[in-house]
Motif scaffolding. Sequence first.
Motif, mmCIF file in Angstrom:
data_model
loop_
_atom_site.group_PDB
_atom_site.id
_atom_site.type_symbol
_atom_site.label_atom_id
_atom_site.label_comp_id
_atom_site.label_asym_id
_atom_site.label_seq_id
_atom_site.Cartn_x
_atom_site.Cartn_y
_atom_site.Cartn_z
ATOM 1 N N ILE A 1 0.821 -1.224 0.000
ATOM 2 C CA ILE A 1 0.000 0.000 0.000
ATOM 3 C C ILE A 1 0.853 1.271 0.000
ATOM 4 O O ILE A 1 0.308 2.376 0.072
ATOM 5 C CB ILE A 1 -0.951 0.037 1.219
ATOM 6 N N GLN A 2 2.184 1.111 -0.102
ATOM 7 C CA GLN A 2 3.055 2.280 -0.052
ATOM 8 C C GLN A 2 2.712 3.329 -1.113
ATOM 9 O O GLN A 2 2.734 4.534 -0.815
ATOM 10 C CB GLN A 2 4.518 1.856 -0.181
ATOM 11 N N PRO A 3 2.368 2.941 -2.361
ATOM 12 C CA PRO A 3 1.975 3.965 -3.352
ATOM 13 C C PRO A 3 0.770 4.786 -2.885
ATOM 14 O O PRO A 3 0.727 6.002 -3.109
ATOM 15 C CB PRO A 3 1.628 3.131 -4.594
ATOM 16 N N LEU A 4 -0.206 4.119 -2.236
ATOM 17 C CA LEU A 4 -1.373 4.841 -1.727
ATOM 18 C C LEU A 4 -0.972 5.820 -0.623
ATOM 19 O O LEU A 4 -1.473 6.944 -0.559
ATOM 20 C CB LEU A 4 -2.413 3.854 -1.189
ATOM 21 N N MET A 5 -0.068 5.375 0.240
ATOM 22 C CA MET A 5 0.389 6.216 1.340
ATOM 23 C C MET A 5 1.154 7.430 0.805
ATOM 24 O O MET A 5 1.021 8.547 1.327
ATOM 25 C CB MET A 5 1.276 5.413 2.288
ATOM 26 N N ASN A 6 1.940 7.209 -0.256
ATOM 27 C CA ASN A 6 2.682 8.322 -0.859
ATOM 28 C C ASN A 6 1.738 9.365 -1.454
ATOM 29 O O ASN A 6 1.989 10.580 -1.362
ATOM 30 C CB ASN A 6 3.630 7.799 -1.947
ATOM 31 N N GLU A 7 0.653 8.878 -2.072
ATOM 32 C CA GLU A 7 -0.344 9.793 -2.636
ATOM 33 C C GLU A 7 -0.972 10.657 -1.549
ATOM 34 O O GLU A 7 -1.157 11.870 -1.719
ATOM 35 C CB GLU A 7 -1.438 9.000 -3.354
ATOM 36 N N ILE A 8 -1.313 10.022 -0.432
ATOM 37 C CA ILE A 8 -1.922 10.751 0.683
ATOM 38 C C ILE A 8 -0.947 11.782 1.247
ATOM 39 O O ILE A 8 -1.324 12.926 1.539
ATOM 40 C CB ILE A 8 -2.362 9.771 1.790
ATOM 41 N N GLN A 9 0.312 11.401 1.406
ATOM 42 C CA GLN A 9 1.316 12.316 1.944
ATOM 43 C C GLN A 9 1.511 13.518 1.025
ATOM 44 O O GLN A 9 1.717 14.642 1.494
ATOM 45 C CB GLN A 9 2.642 11.579 2.146
ATOM 46 N N THR A 10 1.446 13.267 -0.286
ATOM 47 C CA THR A 10 1.598 14.376 -1.246
ATOM 48 C C THR A 10 0.354 15.261 -1.266
ATOM 49 O O THR A 10 0.453 16.496 -1.269
ATOM 50 C CB THR A 10 1.856 13.819 -2.662
ATOM 51 N N LYS A 11 -0.807 14.618 -1.275
ATOM 52 C CA LYS A 11 -2.068 15.343 -1.381
ATOM 53 C C LYS A 11 -2.340 16.218 -0.160
ATOM 54 O O LYS A 11 -2.846 17.342 -0.278
ATOM 55 C CB LYS A 11 -3.209 14.346 -1.578
#
Length: 290
Positions: A54-64
Amino acid sequence: MDFLGAPIGYIMNLIYGFLSNYGFTIIVISVLFKLIIMPLTIKQQKSMAAMQEIQPLMNEIQTKYANDKEKQSQEMMKIYQEYNISPFASCLPTLLQFPILIGLYGAIAKPLSFMLGLAGDKINELAKVIGLTITKTMSPYRYEIDIANKISQPDFIDKVQSIIPGFEGIDFNFFGLNLSVTPEFSVLSAAWILPVLAAALTLLSSYLMQAQNKTQSEAQSSQKVMLYMMPIMILFFGFQVPTGLSLYWSVNSILQIIQFYTLDRVIKERLATEIAVKGASSVAKNQKRR
């Protein structure tokens, strides 16, 4: 420590009764405890693998939500709940190792009390047999294993049997190593082998697991610190306790490596499938809303 050492010592005595070998008894104990905590270890490994997936999802949230830490945390918690991930699952097996180690140390250092279940007066009688005077300042975690080692020698067996009927000694020898000995930093000896081996296997086990866990998180820096701190701690304690405990930790690390690589591929394949299905379902829901 006694309430942990007593049950472990009892189990060790039962196993030793079948194997008549102290080293193999500790190995069996290691396997037994590994099986007991295996469900938690599997959960730990699932959590680690899921965090990678799920790291890609977590990266999206951190960026957003880079400028809104509260919203970022809320969205991350939603992801954890959606994919049934517990960020703290990885801690439980490690935490359980400490009471096991404490209890095992008690059972190894006090074999007369915990393995043989002897009362204080019996231990005093055994001390007299080998010519040892026990004083109040002496630590039972130092002298009991020495007494057990000496009364197991052929010269004392006959005398000891009048105190402990049927006693045939405890064979602390394991492939030429005396597992009752506590190694010393100042004296280079064969007793160094197991503490050094335990530290090296701990380092290897931690390194291999961290190499597989490539997630970027705030905990990663602390994991790197523990990569080196844990082996150093194991090495230090290995020179404070009988080498039997270092044998336990060495076997535990080997089992950890085997278990990790046996389960890793299976867990990751299943998680990848589950996350792909959930991801497709989420996209479909979003399209319907539009």
